[in-house]
Each structure stands twice: as C-alpha cells, then as structure tokens.
Design a protein around this motif. Structure first.
Motif, PDB file in Angstrom:
ATOM      1  N   PHE A   1      28.374 -11.503 -19.492  1.00  0.00           N
ATOM      2  CA  PHE A   1      28.576 -10.361 -20.128  1.00  0.00           C
ATOM      3  C   PHE A   1      29.092  -9.383 -18.987  1.00  0.00           C
ATOM      4  CE2 PHE A   1      24.626 -12.092 -22.318  1.00  0.00           C
ATOM      5  CZ  PHE A   1      25.250 -12.369 -23.469  1.00  0.00           C
ATOM      6  N   HIS A   2      29.427  -8.262 -19.340  1.00  0.00           N
ATOM      7  CA  HIS A   2      29.549  -7.173 -18.484  1.00  0.00           C
ATOM      8  C   HIS A   2      28.986  -5.905 -19.112  1.00  0.00           C
ATOM      9  CE1 HIS A   2      33.048  -9.069 -16.599  1.00  0.00           C
ATOM     10  NE2 HIS A   2      32.882  -8.227 -15.495  1.00  0.00           N
ATOM     11  N   ILE A   3      28.325  -5.336 -18.025  1.00  0.00           N
ATOM     12  CA  ILE A   3      27.444  -3.987 -18.427  1.00  0.00           C
ATOM     13  C   ILE A   3      28.307  -2.807 -17.858  1.00  0.00           C
ATOM     14  CG2 ILE A   3      26.105  -4.174 -16.386  1.00  0.00           C
ATOM     15  CD1 ILE A   3      23.753  -2.683 -17.860  1.00  0.00           C
ATOM     16  N   TRP A   4      28.344  -1.900 -18.955  1.00  0.00           N
ATOM     17  CA  TRP A   4      29.230  -0.553 -18.623  1.00  0.00           C
ATOM     18  C   TRP A   4      28.122   0.587 -18.782  1.00  0.00           C
ATOM     19  CZ3 TRP A   4      34.674  -0.515 -18.959  1.00  0.00           C
ATOM     20  CH2 TRP A   4      35.276  -1.902 -19.020  1.00  0.00           C
ATOM     21  N   VAL A   5      27.783   1.222 -17.297  1.00  0.00           N
ATOM     22  CA  VAL A   5      26.502   2.110 -17.426  1.00  0.00           C
ATOM     23  C   VAL A   5      27.462   3.482 -17.257  1.00  0.00           C
ATOM     24  CG1 VAL A   5      24.521   2.950 -16.324  1.00  0.00           C
ATOM     25  CG2 VAL A   5      25.122   0.510 -16.207  1.00  0.00           C
ATOM     26  N   HIS A   6      27.324   4.260 -18.370  1.00  0.00           N
ATOM     27  CA  HIS A   6      27.616   5.461 -18.384  1.00  0.00           C
ATOM     28  C   HIS A   6      26.787   6.647 -18.075  1.00  0.00           C
ATOM     29  CE1 HIS A   6      31.307   4.046 -20.745  1.00  0.00           C
ATOM     30  NE2 HIS A   6      30.101   3.025 -21.065  1.00  0.00           N
ATOM     31  N   LEU A   7      27.442   7.712 -17.413  1.00  0.00           N
ATOM     32  CA  LEU A   7      26.587   8.989 -16.869  1.00  0.00           C
ATOM     33  C   LEU A   7      27.354  10.263 -17.133  1.00  0.00           C
ATOM     34  CD1 LEU A   7      23.906   9.820 -15.770  1.00  0.00           C
ATOM     35  CD2 LEU A   7      24.864   9.544 -13.353  1.00  0.00           C
ATOM     36  N   ASP A   8      27.055  11.055 -17.883  1.00  0.00           N
ATOM     37  CA  ASP A   8      27.700  12.309 -18.084  1.00  0.00           C
ATOM     38  C   ASP A   8      27.379  13.290 -16.915  1.00  0.00           C
ATOM     39  OD1 ASP A   8      28.813  14.659 -19.018  1.00  0.00           O
ATOM     40  OD2 ASP A   8      27.434  14.826 -20.750  1.00  0.00           O
ATOM     41  N   VAL A   9      28.297  13.372 -15.989  1.00  0.00           N
ATOM     42  CA  VAL A   9      28.170  14.345 -14.710  1.00  0.00           C
ATOM     43  C   VAL A   9      27.696  15.491 -14.981  1.00  0.00           C
ATOM     44  CG1 VAL A   9      29.305  14.804 -12.741  1.00  0.00           C
ATOM     45  CG2 VAL A   9      29.747  12.677 -13.461  1.00  0.00           C
ATOM     46  N   GLY A  10      28.376  16.077 -16.265  1.00  0.00           N
ATOM     47  CA  GLY A  10      28.180  17.483 -16.279  1.00  0.00           C
ATOM     48  C   GLY A  10      26.727  17.795 -16.998  1.00  0.00           C
ATOM     49  N   ALA A  11      25.917  16.849 -17.407  1.00  0.00           N
ATOM     50  CA  ALA A  11      24.573  17.073 -18.298  1.00  0.00           C
ATOM     51  C   ALA A  11      23.420  16.923 -17.091  1.00  0.00           C
ATOM     52  CB  ALA A  11      24.377  16.090 -19.121  1.00  0.00           C
ATOM     53  N   LYS A  12      22.339  17.547 -17.180  1.00  0.00           N
ATOM     54  CA  LYS A  12      21.061  17.555 -16.428  1.00  0.00           C
ATOM     55  C   LYS A  12      20.483  16.233 -16.545  1.00  0.00           C
ATOM     56  CE  LYS A  12      20.501  22.606 -16.487  1.00  0.00           C
ATOM     57  NZ  LYS A  12      19.478  23.573 -16.803  1.00  0.00           N
ATOM     58  N   HIS A  13      20.098  15.738 -15.433  1.00  0.00           N
ATOM     59  CA  HIS A  13      19.425  14.325 -15.601  1.00  0.00           C
ATOM     60  C   HIS A  13      18.270  14.423 -14.492  1.00  0.00           C
ATOM     61  CE1 HIS A  13      22.610  12.608 -17.764  1.00  0.00           C
ATOM     62  NE2 HIS A  13      23.640  13.180 -16.922  1.00  0.00           N
ATOM     63  N   ASP A  14      17.179  13.693 -14.864  1.00  0.00           N
ATOM     64  CA  ASP A  14      15.963  13.359 -14.023  1.00  0.00           C
ATOM     65  C   ASP A  14      16.179  12.123 -13.565  1.00  0.00           C
ATOM     66  OD1 ASP A  14      13.750  13.625 -12.939  1.00  0.00           O
ATOM     67  OD2 ASP A  14      12.377  13.654 -14.590  1.00  0.00           O
ATOM     68  N   PHE A  15      16.494  11.992 -12.174  1.00  0.00           N
ATOM     69  CA  PHE A  15      16.526  10.595 -11.785  1.00  0.00           C
ATOM     70  C   PHE A  15      15.349  10.095 -10.785  1.00  0.00           C
ATOM     71  CE2 PHE A  15      21.023  12.292 -11.806  1.00  0.00           C
ATOM     72  CZ  PHE A  15      21.674  11.289 -12.717  1.00  0.00           C
ATOM     73  N   ASN A  16      14.270  10.876 -10.901  1.00  0.00           N
ATOM     74  CA  ASN A  16      12.970  10.346 -10.335  1.00  0.00           C
ATOM     75  C   ASN A  16      13.215  10.413  -8.842  1.00  0.00           C
ATOM     76  OD1 ASN A  16      11.362  10.446 -12.952  1.00  0.00           O
ATOM     77  ND2 ASN A  16      12.255   8.437 -13.197  1.00  0.00           N
ATOM     78  N   GLY A  17      14.042  11.148  -8.287  1.00  0.00           N
ATOM     79  CA  GLY A  17      14.457  11.232  -6.837  1.00  0.00           C
ATOM     80  C   GLY A  17      15.428  10.334  -6.399  1.00  0.00           C
ATOM     81  N   LEU A  18      15.974   9.544  -7.422  1.00  0.00           N
ATOM     82  CA  LEU A  18      17.003   8.602  -6.980  1.00  0.00           C
ATOM     83  C   LEU A  18      18.269   9.235  -7.145  1.00  0.00           C
ATOM     84  CD1 LEU A  18      15.681   5.560  -8.815  1.00  0.00           C
ATOM     85  CD2 LEU A  18      15.017   5.897  -6.586  1.00  0.00           C
ATOM     86  N   THR A  19      19.330   8.784  -6.240  1.00  0.00           N
ATOM     87  CA  THR A  19      20.645   9.095  -6.553  1.00  0.00           C
ATOM     88  C   THR A  19      21.164   8.578  -7.985  1.00  0.00           C
ATOM     89  OG1 THR A  19      21.805   7.074  -5.681  1.00  0.00           O
ATOM     90  CG2 THR A  19      21.126   9.044  -3.878  1.00  0.00           C
ATOM     91  N   PRO A  20      22.191   9.325  -8.634  1.00  0.00           N
ATOM     92  CA  PRO A  20      22.747   8.603  -9.777  1.00  0.00           C
ATOM     93  C   PRO A  20      23.265   7.068  -9.736  1.00  0.00           C
ATOM     94  CG  PRO A  20      23.755  10.829  -9.098  1.00  0.00           C
ATOM     95  CD  PRO A  20      22.927  10.472  -8.032  1.00  0.00           C
ATOM     96  N   GLU A  21      23.696   6.812  -8.359  1.00  0.00           N
ATOM     97  CA  GLU A  21      24.380   5.481  -8.250  1.00  0.00           C
ATOM     98  C   GLU A  21      23.167   4.278  -8.375  1.00  0.00           C
ATOM     99  OE1 GLU A  21      27.170   8.263  -6.829  1.00  0.00           O
ATOM    100  OE2 GLU A  21      24.948   7.922  -6.372  1.00  0.00           O
ATOM    101  N   VAL A  22      21.945   4.631  -7.638  1.00  0.00           N
ATOM    102  CA  VAL A  22      20.836   3.996  -7.753  1.00  0.00           C
ATOM    103  C   VAL A  22      20.320   3.772  -9.193  1.00  0.00           C
ATOM    104  CG1 VAL A  22      18.583   3.346  -6.846  1.00  0.00           C
ATOM    105  CG2 VAL A  22      20.393   4.077  -5.172  1.00  0.00           C
ATOM    106  N   TRP A  23      20.054   4.996  -9.888  1.00  0.00           N
ATOM    107  CA  TRP A  23      19.764   4.956 -11.168  1.00  0.00           C
ATOM    108  C   TRP A  23      20.468   4.253 -11.849  1.00  0.00           C
ATOM    109  CZ3 TRP A  23      15.830   6.705 -13.812  1.00  0.00           C
ATOM    110  CH2 TRP A  23      15.868   7.033 -14.975  1.00  0.00           C
ATOM    111  N   GLN A  24      21.834   3.982 -11.934  1.00  0.00           N
ATOM    112  CA  GLN A  24      22.512   3.027 -12.750  1.00  0.00           C
ATOM    113  C   GLN A  24      22.403   1.751 -12.336  1.00  0.00           C
ATOM    114  OE1 GLN A  24      26.438   4.934 -11.726  1.00  0.00           O
ATOM    115  NE2 GLN A  24      26.774   5.333 -14.033  1.00  0.00           N
ATOM    116  N   LEU A  25      22.391   1.231 -11.153  1.00  0.00           N
ATOM    117  CA  LEU A  25      21.884  -0.030 -10.605  1.00  0.00           C
ATOM    118  C   LEU A  25      20.656  -0.522 -11.112  1.00  0.00           C
ATOM    119  CD1 LEU A  25      23.042  -0.043  -6.959  1.00  0.00           C
ATOM    120  CD2 LEU A  25      24.312  -1.196  -8.922  1.00  0.00           C
ATOM    121  N   GLY A  26      19.608   0.467 -11.471  1.00  0.00           N
ATOM    122  CA  GLY A  26      18.430  -0.242 -12.068  1.00  0.00           C
ATOM    123  C   GLY A  26      18.620  -0.759 -13.587  1.00  0.00           C
TER     124      GLY A  26
END
Length: 267
Positions: free
Chosen positions: A219-244
């Motif tokens: 498979f391929h996973i496509w992880v989407h993140l709306d840059v303009g929305a507010k997110h709670d990454f629990n102290g992580l960077t957006p990239e690390v959040w996606q890698l999770g």
C-alpha cells in the motif's frame, strides 16, 4: 462482505404455536462490538427477545405444516432492518462501512476487520491506496480525512487521490510525488488541495510506501495536514506527527500480513 444476516421467527403451527424459550436480547447484537453496545441503546434490543427464539421442536408434531404468515414475515424484516441500523451505528464508531446491500465495486479488495479496527484507532487524516491495482485506488479513509475533505467513505473508496486536485494544484509537485512512488520512496510536499465543496486548503502531504511482512510494497499511505487549521501535536512537529501515522499503519500491516489476515477472502 462483513456479515451474513440470518433472522429466525417462530412459524405458527396448524393448531398451536411453538412455545418460545427465554432468550437474551443481547443475542441480536452479537455482531456488534462491546464498545459499540455500551455507547448506545439500539432500537432492535427492545423486541429482540420476542423475535429471536430457540427453534426447539420437542413436543411438536413433525408432520404439521409450517407456513409463515404476513405478520411473521414482517417481524423478520423489521428485525433485520433494526440489526442493519445497529451495525450502521457501529460502523460510525469503528470506521467500518456497513451497508444493507452488497458493494458493487469490482476489483477493489476489502481489508480484513482486524486491519480496519487497527486503522480506525489512528487519529490522523490519511488514506491508504492499493499499490498493485491500476490507478492505485483508495481502499481506506480515516475519520479525520472524511472530516477534512467533506467526502464520505462511499464516495472516496475506489477513487484515486487525484480527486483532491483542482485548478491550483501544482503539476510539478504531482510529478514529484509520482516519481517517489515509482522509486518506492517517501516524500513530503506542500500541495494545494480541494474539498468536496470546492474550497481549497494548503495540504502538508506525506506519501510513504507500506510494505507487508515479505518486504513487498502493498500500500501507500497519504497523510494529509491542513496547514491553515489549528492542531494539537502534543509538542511534536507536524512532520513527526505525520510519521506517527505511518509507523502505526506499518506495524498493523506487517503484523496482520504475517498472519495472513490482511485482506478478506474474495467472495
């Protein structure tokens, strides 16, 4: 195909009915998970004990004819509809798609219930595409993805990820994604995508191959993140959040592919 639904009702004898035994109403929800039953009261539970009975023929005359009346048929149909309604509520909690009729999608394999449940626990917005099928169709969409894009699962499953493309989507970035897919490498890009209603959003998109237990890209996973929305990454960077999300999917796919329960048997 997720379930086979069978409904039994007592059919009146020529002179007398079979005495119903005491049945637990919860039997009607045997196909539903405990967490779904605990959250809501399902409409079928109220009359389940009246309809689902033990068809014990002791004491009945074997030669007596059994013909279902219209009332008995209506009871069976009513209970079947109630169970489908209960399963639909269950599907909203787990991410499984439950329908009253068979899916008409030809050639799109269905994920096993175990993999669906594992993927349903991942909170990020992502889709899973099948790498070995023509046009890499989407075979799973998370709740967060449905919320982000406005597409329902019924609309998105079987489609290619280009459904999010629009007039402002960069062709150069799309070509970059395609090159990484062909070389079986991961990539992260900034892409302008479009929701179902036509509104656009800046998408921080991470695409990564997912290998099965044998090391083959399944498979391929496509992880989407709306840059303009507010997110709670629990102290992580957006990239690390996606890698999770990528890591969680890899663990689920490799574990289940090793046990042979990655896809449902073809019908």
């Amino acid at each position: 195909m997720l379930h086979f639904l069978a409904v039994q009702v007592p059919i009146a004898a020529a002179k007398r009915r079979a005495p119903p035994c005491r049945g637990a109403p919860r039997a009607v929800l045997a196909a539903c998970r405990e967490e779904a039953r605990a959250d809501e009261d399902f409409p079928c539970a109220s009359h389940a004990g009246k309809v689902f009975v033990d068809m014990d023929k002791r004491g009945l005359e074997a030669e007596e004819p059994r013909v279902a009346t219209d009332s008995e048929k209506e009871k069976a149909i009513s209970t079947a509809n109630s169970i489908v309604s209960a399963l639909n509520r269950y599907s909203k909690l787990t991410g499984l798609v439950v329908s009253g009729k068979r899916c008409d999608s030809v050639g799109i394999p269905a994920l096993s219930s175990s993999l669906n449940l594992s993927l349903g626990r991942i909170k990020q917005s992502f889709v899973l595409t099948h790498s070995c099928l023509p046009d890499m169709p989407i075979i799973y969409a998370s709740d967060a993805f449905v919320s982000l894009t406005g597409y329902s699962r019924e609309e998105i499953l079987g489609c290619n990820c280009r459904v999010l493309n629009g007039p402002g989507t960069s062709l150069e970035v799309l070509e970059e994604i395609n090159q990484h897919i062909c070389s079986e490498q991961a990539c992260t890009v900034d892409l302008l995508c479009y929701r179902k209603d036509g509104s656009s959003f800046r998408d921080l998109l991470h695409v990564s191959p997912i290998r099965d237990a044998s090391g083959k890209v399944a498979f391929h996973i496509w992880v989407h993140l709306d840059v303009g929305a507010k997110h709670d990454f629990n102290g992580l960077t957006p990239e690390v959040w996606q890698l999770g999300a990528v890591g969680a999917v890899r663990v689920a796919v490799r574990g289940l592919s090793a046990s042979g329960s990655l896809l449902r048997p073809s019908q």
